[in-house]
Design an enzyme around this catalytic site. Structure first.
Site, PDB file in Angstrom:
ATOM      1  N   THR A 280      30.659 -37.034 129.936  1.00 45.86           N
ATOM      2  CA  THR A 280      29.628 -37.769 129.175  1.00 45.86           C
ATOM      3  C   THR A 280      29.275 -36.709 128.062  1.00 45.86           C
ATOM      4  OG1 THR A 280      28.607 -38.916 131.385  1.00 45.86           O
ATOM      5  CG2 THR A 280      27.155 -38.845 129.163  1.00 45.86           C
ATOM      6  N   PHE A 282      26.680 -35.963 125.187  1.00 50.35           N
ATOM      7  CA  PHE A 282      25.326 -35.841 125.169  1.00 50.35           C
ATOM      8  C   PHE A 282      24.901 -35.382 123.467  1.00 50.35           C
ATOM      9  CE2 PHE A 282      23.251 -36.589 129.299  1.00 50.35           C
ATOM     10  CZ  PHE A 282      24.292 -36.280 130.129  1.00 50.35           C
TER      11      PHE A 282
END
Ligand SMILES: O=C(O)C(=O)C[C@]1(C(=O)O)C=C[C@@H](O)C=C1
Length: 375
Positions: A280, A282
């Protein structure tokens, strides 16, 4: 005419077209000089519309009429690119309003993330700011944005994109709703672990708790275990909390190892996710338009009406300035049916003249362009 003769004829026509193109560009250079002197904008939508209608009327048959329209629309796009370049050389570039800083302040800062302790966002915050960072959490994405915009936190750490699930769309809407800026990014591998009570063994497990996404992302491992019940929870940390509170050796949670550490659970099996490369991205947000020296990615957004060719024309600003686009995402604009806001990431630094040119073009031709950050 045979092929050879046709090609010879085409070569002659193309030579003339090129000469005319160059003459036209020369005149556009003179137009730019008048605009430098008068301060008038390069883009004149009304004049372009008249021009396109006029050339269309000159052409014969539907195919050629559409063709010249397209051709002249491109010619004028190139003309604008050229004029923006001349304007920039005369110091009439855009003031993008960003301040360059040598490094990001990392010490004695307050960092907010969304979710609960032990959630992946928490992991991302610690990964970027260090294990001893002064972090705290809020319930919703928008609360985190507010903490930063109102100055209670120096930075927010929020997920924007997952390598398998794609964009976190809520984040895109929030980026336009607050005057916060992306100042950095960090990539966190999503490693789901199976966590149990300190005295539990893998063979004790009968029930597994987690967020539905995490259960789904670990389906291969979980479905291979006979008789295990899978139960959805609000988030992975709530699942970890439940296991520790229930004190039942047959229960396990799927969550991050950092959640395991925080709640005192034992890792029964690590990396149980289907996709081992799952990551992921960020973003780190601050409330000032700052960028680090050497920043190499720019995020921006702009709005376009739902008309054929508008996006194509806009992206021409990148093509003619040799700017590489690495991401595009569109979101509907609330309250304006069939109009879209585009989010684009490009490679480059706000100091590059090609970038300044491309951004000047977009700010003149699209609605509400905003630079969301250079990082
Ligand atoms: O006529 C102008 O003002 C120009 O700048 C020239 C030109 C063109 O190439 O024809 C280019 C940009 C404008 O949007 C309109 C027309």
């Amino acid at each position: 005419m045979d092929l050879q003769e046709c090609r010879k004829e085409l070569d002659g026509i193309d030579r003339q077209l090129t000469e005319l193109f160059e003459r036209r560009m020369e005149i556009c250079g003179q137009v730019a000089q008048t605009k430098i002197a008068s301060g008038k904008a390069v883009y004149d939508g009304e004049r372009e519309k008249q021009k396109l209608d006029a050339v269309e009327a000159m052409a014969h048959g539907e195919f050629n009429q559409t063709g010249v329209r397209e051709l002249f629309s491109q010619i004028m796009t190139i003309s604008r690119r050229y004029q923006y370049r001349l304007l920039a050389e005369h110091g009439r570039g855009v003031d993008l309003g960003f301040e360059k800083i040598p490094t990001l302040k990392m010490k004695d800062v307050r960092v907010v993330y969304q979710g609960v302790e032990g959630a992946y966002s928490h992991g991302a915050a610690l990964q970027f700011f260090g294990e001893d960072a002064n972090v705290y959490h809020v319930e919703r994405f928008q609360d985190a944005m507010k903490e930063v915009s109102e100055g209670r936190a120096d930075y927010a750490v929020l997920p924007i994109e997952n390598s398998s699930a794609g964009a976190v769309v809520d984040m895109y809407d929030l980026l336009t709703g607050f005057n916060n800026y992306i100042v950095a990014e960090t990539f966190l591998p999503v490693n789901h672990a199976l966590l149990g009570l300190p005295d539990a063994e893998l063979s004790d497990i009968r029930t597994v708790y987690s967020h539905p996404q995490a259960l789904m992302q670990s389906s291969r491992f979980l479905n291979a275990q006979e008789g295990w019940r899978q139960v959805s929870c609000l988030n992975t940390a709530v699942a970890a909390c439940k296991v520790i509170e229930d004190r039942d050796k047959s229960q396990a949670a799927v969550a991050s190892e950092i959640a395991g550490k925080l709640y005192g659970l034992k890792v029964l099996k690590s990396s149980i996710q289907n996709n081992q490369g799952n990551t992921t991205r960020f973003v780190i947000l601050a409330n000032r338009p700052i960028y680090r020296e050497g920043a190499s990615r720019i995020s921006l957004c702009f709005e376009l009406p739902h008309q054929s060719g508008t996006l194509y024309n806009m992206l021409g600003n990148f093509i003619f300035n040799h700017v590489n686009m690495v991401m595009i995402e569109s979101r509907p604009i609330p309250g304006r049916n069939w109009e879209y806001r585009f989010f684009v990431d490009i490679e480059g630094n706000l100091e590059d003249s090609a970038i300044a040119n491309a951004l000047k073009g977009i700010s003149a031709e699209a609605l509400n362009m905003r630079i969301l950050g250079n990082y």
